[in-house]
Design an enzyme around this catalytic site. Structure first.
Site, short mmCIF file in Angstrom:
data_model
loop_
_atom_site.label_atom_id
_atom_site.label_comp_id
_atom_site.label_asym_id
_atom_site.label_seq_id
_atom_site.Cartn_x
_atom_site.Cartn_y
_atom_site.Cartn_z
N THR A 157 7.90 -0.85 0.24
CA THR A 157 8.64 -2.04 0.24
C THR A 157 8.57 -2.18 -1.25
OG1 THR A 157 6.53 -3.36 0.97
CG2 THR A 157 9.07 -2.94 2.57
N HIS B 138 4.53 2.48 12.43
CA HIS B 138 5.13 2.10 11.10
C HIS B 138 4.55 3.35 10.66
CE1 HIS B 138 5.73 -2.49 10.01
NE2 HIS B 138 5.52 -2.41 10.52
N LYS C 100 0.10 9.07 0.00
CA LYS C 100 1.20 7.98 -1.01
C LYS C 100 1.23 8.64 -2.93
CE LYS C 100 0.75 3.41 1.28
NZ LYS C 100 2.23 3.34 0.42
N LYS D 215 10.84 -4.08 -3.99
CA LYS D 215 10.45 -5.35 -5.10
C LYS D 215 10.98 -4.30 -6.11
CE LYS D 215 6.85 -6.49 -2.18
NZ LYS D 215 5.14 -5.65 -2.10
N LYS E 176 0.26 0.14 -4.66
CA LYS E 176 -0.23 0.50 -3.72
C LYS E 176 -1.42 1.02 -2.79
CE LYS E 176 3.70 3.00 -4.11
NZ LYS E 176 4.66 2.96 -3.50
N ARG E 177 -1.55 0.54 -1.21
CA ARG E 177 -2.94 0.80 -1.05
C ARG E 177 -3.18 2.55 -0.97
NH1 ARG E 177 -2.66 2.24 4.11
NH2 ARG E 177 -0.63 1.94 4.19
C1 LIG Z 1 4.35 -4.93 -1.24
C2 LIG Z 1 3.21 -4.52 -1.51
C3 LIG Z 1 2.52 -3.95 -0.19
C4 LIG Z 1 3.32 -2.55 0.18
O1 LIG Z 1 3.25 -1.78 -1.28
P1 LIG Z 1 3.85 -0.39 -0.65
O2 LIG Z 1 4.69 -0.09 -2.34
O3 LIG Z 1 4.76 -0.52 0.20
O4 LIG Z 1 3.00 0.76 -0.23
C5 LIG Z 1 1.17 -3.95 -0.19
N1 LIG Z 1 0.52 -4.95 -1.18
C6 LIG Z 1 0.79 -6.03 -1.80
C7 LIG Z 1 0.05 -6.98 -1.93
C8 LIG Z 1 2.87 -6.04 -1.87
O5 LIG Z 1 2.59 -6.75 -2.43
#
Ligand SMILES: *Cc1c(COP(=O)(O)O)cnc(C)c1O
Length: 749
Positions: A593, A306, A492, A597, A486-487
């Site tokens: 991901t 990952h 990022k 979404k 995101k984290r």
């Molecule tokens: C989809 C999702 C992530 C991943 O987000 P990235 O933008 O791909 O880092 C992290 N936390 C939650 C709650 C999510 O639903």
């Protein structure tokens, strides 16, 4: 039936039942139907082993998948109750951190939906990662209590006892049902320490780290910035893999000789990699020779990588293994001998000269498949990060671009858009997501463009009231919704977005007004020991309140940093997004991901050519996505040659200098904290490991162009339609079908 059952459980008094009683009634009606559902059978069982499963709330999703949602909602309504009360009361299981855990959750949904004989294996965490609250513009961590009311977690009588170093512990299995689309289910099996003691947590997330036999499953990822914390994390991995492997051997006890035929284990990153050692150990106890045992595990295990961040590749001191179980040290040394026979290259060693065990090396040598999670990521693994391995085992490396479950991220989160799509192209896309393509035929239809904009506005209005209710903040629903959720991590680059907002604030003060107000949404947790990440949160919160107090700037600009970002918050944020911020430094984001979404829900991507953004851009074409920044090969080259110098950008670019110096301006220091702001200021000028300033100009230019494009509402809608239509590729049903066909070799529907 449902009506009668609900009435019976609540003693004919839905009207006055307490929320707790009403929730339990709905829970039990739903669970009863799940019990009767059939489990999938098959010759080979897939075990998806993961330290995280970020599954989100389950009640509404399960009711929908069972097709009983509307009947229950209707019954409650007739008795003066609203189903959203009950949905709000359902606790969100706190079993994950970010994308890796959410991926595991989407995969279980697709495993069930495709009728694959597979299960999830992991751990229970009593207080999750942590719950984030903001105090004085700072992140403060508290325990995330989610097991205090009846939940979906079911205790079983299955227990395994073993030693952690010299302490005897008992591990108990718990189960959560995970439903797929149309009548199928799978099981998530999570293990917990029987002797766990929740009272060990004193303040915030502090607890006595020495009592391994009573603290091990309190938190996901205990702070590893101290030696004791590291040892605890190691013990946690050992406890997880020992429990999982015990379960597998228990379940397949009459077929251990041919275990590799009936079992395949997919390890989600290297947190579960110790299971490779434990299976070898067990097979030898069963009577197999070391060589036979190695050959068996090699046919059983598959590994998903990952990350390419070197600091995130796990290495454990051999002495930790020695303290846990001497036999494992013997096995590791013998495995290293086997590796020596193949290659003496230190780059592929399991055991290095500092006596550290490289978990990724172990996972690649002793599995039959190593996959990356987006095509660019896999290319980088094969051609640079893991090149030495790929040269040894070219056939083992493969790509499985991540996916998301459309059940949660479209059907459930955005019912308006889902219904509209069904009206236009039929409901085939619910089972076969690529059928969304048919919607592209409407991209030039002005009526459809207007409908799409109207649905987006409804979702923005919903977010506005949700934010008002949960955060107490007023948001302008006619502003552009720019979303970065995101984290928090420097790669990022939330700090790049921060610098843009500061830049925009100055432009407004100088009279360069935007055509329309913009609201910048952030949702993000920083690891408790990650100082700079917490400084970035502090800067954003401080800036947010400065902007709020400025009578002019606040008319055009707002920062909303939602507290404690989790799946439930994501479900409200994602359908409302106009701009999807995917701005990682090229080469650093394995896939992402969140980008998928947001695309599926009609947000346009503002991103670098990183992770799955590359595939998004290929699918929609350059005219429907906003790409900026240096390419991954340039970035990789800059690292190799130490060719990036942050200070040079700071000294030669006036906009950059102005934005960075604002961090330590009088205005910011009055509202915020000197230590945090000056540390961030210093970091950006003197180090900036993830090259924020490299892409600043291009980012500003591209984002401004995007905001201009937003004003041509119908053309923007056309781009939204193209994005929605092409998101089908990112269904996790597609991803899981590929795992099943190409790695697991199991049947599916
Ligand atoms: C989809 C999702 C992530 C991943 O987000 P990235 O933008 O791909 O880092 C992290 N936390 C939650 C709650 C999510 O639903």
């Amino acid at each position: 039936m449902i009506r009668e059952e609900l009435l019976a459980i609540t003693n004919n008094n839905i009207e006055e039942a307490s929320l707790d009683a009403l929730y339990q009634a709905v829970l039990s009606v739903t669970q009863k139907r799940i019990e009767n559902m059939e489990h999938v059978h098959g010759d080979r069982t897939v075990y998806y082993m993961s330290a995280e499963f970020l599954i989100g709330k389950l009640l509404s999703n399960n009711m929908m998948n069972l097709g009983i949602y509307h009947e229950i909602a209707q019954t409650l309504k007739e008795h003066g109750r609203d189903i959203s009360e009950v949905e709000g009361y359902d606790p969100e299981p706190s079993l994950g951190n970010g994308g890796l855990g959410r991926l595991a959750a989407c995969f279980l949904d697709s495993i069930a939906t495709l009728g694959i004989n597979g299960e999830g294996l992991g751990l229970v965490y009593h207080f999750g990662l942590f719950k984030q609250v903001f105090e004085n513009h700072m992140q403060v961590e508290t325990k995330d209590v989610w097991l205090d009311k009846p939940s979906w977690l079911r205790k079983t009588d299955t227990v395994y006892s073993f030693k952690l170093s010299d302490v005897n512990v008992t591990s108990r299995m718990h189960e959560i049902d995970v439903l797929g689309y149309r009548g199928k289910k799978t099981t998530l099996r999570l293990f917990d320490l029987d002797s766990i003691d929740e009272t060990l947590v004193t303040q915030g997330i502090d607890f006595d780290q020495s009592k391994v036999d009573s603290n091990l499953t309190l938190f996901l990822y205990p702070d590893d910035s101290t030696e004791q914390g590291l040892r605890l994390r190691f013990a946690q991995q050992y406890f997880m893999t020992m429990s999982n492997v015990s379960y597998i051997f228990d379940k397949h006890h009459d077929d251990i000789d041919h275990l590799y035929q009936s079992v395949v284990v997919q390890i989600n990153d290297t947190h579960p990699a110790m299971s490779i050692l434990l299976v070898i150990q067990r097979l030898m106890k069963h009577g197999k020779s070391f060589d036979e045992a190695c050959s068996d595990v090699q046919k059983m295990f598959a590994y998903t990588n990952h990350t390419i961040l070197a600091e995130a590749l796990e290495k454990w001191p051999l002495s930790y293994f020695e303290a846990m179980d001497h036999e494992l040290v013997v096995i590791i040394k013998k495995l290293q001998k086997k590796v020596d026979a193949v290659s003496k290259d230190p780059a592929v060693a399991i055991l290095d000269k500092d006596k550290r065990v490289h978990m990724a090396s172990l996972s690649i040598h002793f599995s039959y498949s190593t996959n990356g999670v987006a095509s660019l990521h896999t290319d980088i693994l094969v051609n640079s990060e893991l090149k030495a391995f790929a040269d040894l085992y070219p056939d083992r490396f493969n790509n499985k671009t991540n996916g998301i479950t459309f059940r949660r991220w479209l059907q459930f989160s955005n019912p308006e858009l889902t219904q509209y799509l069904i009206d236009k192209i039929g409901d085939g896309f619910l089972s076969e997501a690529t059928q969304l393509r048919a919607f592209e035929a409407f991209k030039d239809d002005a009526r459809v463009q207007e409908d799409v904009l109207r649905i987006k506005q409804e979702r923005k209005d919903d977010l506005v009231s949700y934010i008002k209710k949960t955060e107490g903040i007023d948001v302008n629903p006619t502003s552009v919704f720019d979303i970065q959720i995101k984290r928090l991590h420097e790669y990022k680059r939330q700090q790049l977005n921060l610098l843009y907002i500061i830049h925009m604030m100055h432009e407004i003060r100088e009279g360069h007004l935007p055509k329309r107000p913009v609201t910048f949404f952030f949702g993000s947790k920083a690891a408790p020991a990650y100082t700079i990440a917490k400084d970035i949160i502090h800067a954003l919160l401080t800036l947010s309140s400065i902007i709020e107090k400025d009578p002019v700037v606040s008319q055009y600009l707002q920062i909303v940093f939602v507290e404690n970002y989790n799946v439930s918050k994501a479900e409200h944020l994602i359908p409302a997004g106009d701009i999807s911020e995917q701005i990682s430094l090229a080469s650093k984001e394995a896939s992402g991901t969140g980008n998928m979404k947001l695309m599926l829900n009609g947000a346009l991507t503002l991103g670098t050519l990183d992770g799955a953004n590359v595939e998004i851009a290929d699918l929609v074409g350059p005219e429907n996505v906003f790409i900026f920044g240096k390419h991954s090969d340039t970035v990789i080259d800059l690292y190799a040659t130490s060719g990036y110098n942050a200070r040079h950008y700071y000294e030669t670019n006036d906009n950059i200098k102005r934005a960075i110096d604002t961090l330590v301006s009088e205005e910011m220091l009055k509202e915020g904290t000197h230590e945090n702001l000056s540390r961030l200021h210093h970091e950006l000028i003197s180090k900036d490991w993830f090259m924020t300033l490299l892409d600043f100009d291009d980012y500003v230019e591209t984002k401004n162009r995007m905001l201009d494009a937003y004003e041509d509402r119908l053309h923007w809608a056309k781009m939204m339609i193209v994005n929605i239509s092409n998101a089908g590729y990112f269904s996790s049903d597609r991803t899981i079908a590929q795992y099943a066909d190409e790695i697991w070799k199991v049947n599916h529907e």
